[in-house]
Design an enzyme around this catalytic site. Sequence first.
Site, mmCIF file in Angstrom:
data_model
loop_
_atom_site.group_PDB
_atom_site.id
_atom_site.type_symbol
_atom_site.label_atom_id
_atom_site.label_comp_id
_atom_site.label_asym_id
_atom_site.label_seq_id
_atom_site.Cartn_x
_atom_site.Cartn_y
_atom_site.Cartn_z
ATOM 1 N N GLY A 244 0.766 -1.238 0.000
ATOM 2 C CA GLY A 244 0.000 0.000 0.000
ATOM 3 C C GLY A 244 0.795 1.285 0.000
ATOM 4 N N GLU A 280 4.134 -6.773 2.049
ATOM 5 C CA GLU A 280 3.771 -7.107 0.657
ATOM 6 C C GLU A 280 3.765 -5.876 -0.241
ATOM 7 O OE1 GLU A 280 -0.189 -8.543 1.185
ATOM 8 O OE2 GLU A 280 0.427 -10.453 2.017
ATOM 9 N N PRO A 281 4.859 -5.152 -0.306
ATOM 10 C CA PRO A 281 4.853 -3.968 -1.166
ATOM 11 C C PRO A 281 4.885 -4.371 -2.638
ATOM 12 C CG PRO A 281 7.065 -4.384 -0.370
ATOM 13 C CD PRO A 281 6.191 -5.425 0.273
ATOM 14 N N GLY A 282 4.157 -3.636 -3.444
ATOM 15 C CA GLY A 282 4.210 -3.834 -4.886
ATOM 16 C C GLY A 282 4.719 -2.554 -5.515
ATOM 17 N N ARG A 283 3.814 -1.576 -5.580
ATOM 18 C CA ARG A 283 4.086 -0.297 -6.219
ATOM 19 C C ARG A 283 5.369 0.372 -5.708
ATOM 20 N NH1 ARG A 283 -0.551 2.673 -7.942
ATOM 21 N NH2 ARG A 283 -1.676 1.394 -6.470
ATOM 22 N N CYS A 349 -10.170 3.184 -29.994
ATOM 23 C CA CYS A 349 -11.441 3.828 -30.344
ATOM 24 C C CYS A 349 -12.379 3.953 -29.149
ATOM 25 C CB CYS A 349 -12.079 3.061 -31.483
ATOM 26 S SG CYS A 349 -11.016 3.156 -32.914
ATOM 27 N N GLU A 350 -11.989 4.767 -28.197
ATOM 28 C CA GLU A 350 -12.802 5.054 -27.019
ATOM 29 C C GLU A 350 -12.386 6.418 -26.506
ATOM 30 O OE1 GLU A 350 -13.562 2.702 -23.690
ATOM 31 O OE2 GLU A 350 -13.185 0.803 -24.723
ATOM 32 N N TYR A 378 1.733 -1.757 -12.181
ATOM 33 C CA TYR A 378 0.369 -1.782 -12.724
ATOM 34 C C TYR A 378 0.303 -1.138 -14.109
ATOM 35 C CZ TYR A 378 -0.323 -2.878 -7.821
ATOM 36 O OH TYR A 378 -0.215 -3.455 -6.581
HETATM 37 N N1 LLP Z 1 -1.144 -7.142 -0.847
HETATM 38 C C1 LLP Z 1 -2.402 -7.341 -1.269
HETATM 39 C C2 LLP Z 1 -3.225 -8.334 -0.591
HETATM 40 C C3 LLP Z 1 -2.899 -6.594 -2.349
HETATM 41 O O1 LLP Z 1 -4.155 -6.783 -2.755
HETATM 42 C C4 LLP Z 1 -2.066 -5.638 -2.987
HETATM 43 C C5 LLP Z 1 -2.556 -4.845 -4.117
HETATM 44 C C6 LLP Z 1 -0.754 -5.478 -2.515
HETATM 45 C C7 LLP Z 1 -0.321 -6.246 -1.443
HETATM 46 C C8 LLP Z 1 0.207 -4.510 -3.130
HETATM 47 O O2 LLP Z 1 -0.214 -3.207 -3.002
HETATM 48 P P1 LLP Z 1 0.767 -1.995 -3.370
HETATM 49 O O3 LLP Z 1 1.945 -2.060 -2.429
HETATM 50 O O4 LLP Z 1 1.192 -2.176 -4.774
HETATM 51 O O5 LLP Z 1 -0.063 -0.805 -3.179
HETATM 52 N N2 LLP Z 1 -4.193 -1.595 -10.192
HETATM 53 C C9 LLP Z 1 -4.218 -0.619 -9.114
HETATM 54 C C10 LLP Z 1 -3.664 -1.173 -7.826
HETATM 55 C C11 LLP Z 1 -4.375 -2.410 -7.329
HETATM 56 C C12 LLP Z 1 -3.762 -2.960 -6.079
HETATM 57 C C13 LLP Z 1 -4.288 -4.298 -5.766
HETATM 58 N N3 LLP Z 1 -3.738 -4.922 -4.601
HETATM 59 C C14 LLP Z 1 -3.447 0.622 -9.562
HETATM 60 O O6 LLP Z 1 -2.960 0.656 -10.697
HETATM 61 O O7 LLP Z 1 -3.370 1.600 -8.828
#
Ligand code: LLP
Length: 427
Positions: A244, A280-283, A349-350, A378
């Site tokens: 998050g 669980e960092p992604g972004r 085309c949108e 993402y």
């Molecule tokens: N853990 C869980 C259970 C999650 O559902 C997610 C993201 C993460 C970790 C990683 O979150 P982050 O650190 O990346 O914020 N497509 C959207 C974001 C969807 C996120 C879904 N879950 C966007 O482009 O903003």
Amino acid sequence: MIDASHATPHDSRAAPRIDGVDLQALAERIPTPFYAYSASAIRDRIASLQRALQGVDALICYAVKANSSLAVLNLMHEHGVGADIVSAGELWRALRAGIPPERIVFSGVGKSEEEIAEALSAKILRFNVESHEELLTLQQVAASLGITARAAVRINPDVDALTHAKISTGKAENKFGVSIEEARRWFAEKEALSHVQLDGLHVHIGSQILSLDPFREAFKRVAQFWRELEAVGHAIASIDAGGGLGVRYREGHDHPVDAAAYVAVVRDALAGFTGRLLFEPGRYLVAEAGVLLTRVIRIKHGEQRKFLVLDSAMNDLQRPSLYDAWHDIVPVHGETRAMTEYDIVGPVCETGDTFARARAMPECAAGDLLMIRTTGAYGASMASTYNSRPLVAEVLLDRGRYAVVRQRQSFEDMIAGEQPARHWETA
Ligand code: LLP
């Protein structure tokens, strides 16, 4: 570390180089559009989180969905980072990239029996369970395989993450997790689960969070629950703080919190907890490391607006059309030109195929190379072939060198598995 010549995508001047690679020269070799990710920038992010976690029993499980490129997963693995997966496909990718199963956690509301069985057989670290129905399925599948599943309950703490509604997950109305009252019942009845070891808590309240307050509130509630559980004899082996952490999409506008301050909030809330912390960092790990390189096809002078028509579109980068997300868009030439205003659009085309409306930009010409910033997360992982535009290419940059890590899909690849209806059968 990135030195001055390895400009990151967020240098304030237009940066013709990223991670030591000249972007103009790169785009001469690789047809646009393509994503380019700086390996150095990803390593920097991993290191800053790891530094903040020094001395803590912690495991970082990268949220694969943010960018599931094998090359990115390889980088994570090289630096001891595990994976947070949400499907059998992500499990397969993580294992394929060499991430050991004991560093893999499985989240998501819709794990199928087959996916649960695969993850159990692979001996992953832990399941983050999102409903009582899922808990019973986990028990049943684990029993049938004679394997004991380790599980954490995903708590929905009913906290507002103060982010876009479509990426908020921790409110009671969202589909994710269960209330503390329900989780309390799970623990009270856990002896009935012969093949599930329920000894973890998990919380993830949403994505692109730019304030520490929602985290503080959520972790406080989880910590309270953990203390309550310990007091009645339920040992908690791990607490998963989810992901998050927000990033900077708009220079001078977004002010992300830093990793050390975030970890301090977690440690403060969970003071006295001696088990393992999972993250669980992604972004946070990949977003700012990536740009989408794209060229101007033409400038269209409409009745009311000037359109900058790019060779990338919503199928390559969905975030603006899906979440009205802002991405800085900057020319790569680095020249000083007069400013003007464009609606920046793709060829799909949108009307929704719009990257930016009324955006102040230096004047552009057909053929100009632009970069759409902060697209390492993402971006490619949400790309599609809509309008029969083949999946976008991806390139990894690393200290002056580059490697194509995903070829642009060919038309043949794009229709792989398709066939005209020739062989009719009855079911
Ligand atoms: N853990 C869980 C259970 C999650 O559902 C997610 C993201 C993460 C970790 C990683 O979150 P982050 O650190 O990346 O914020 N497509 C959207 C974001 C969807 C996120 C879904 N879950 C966007 O482009 O903003």
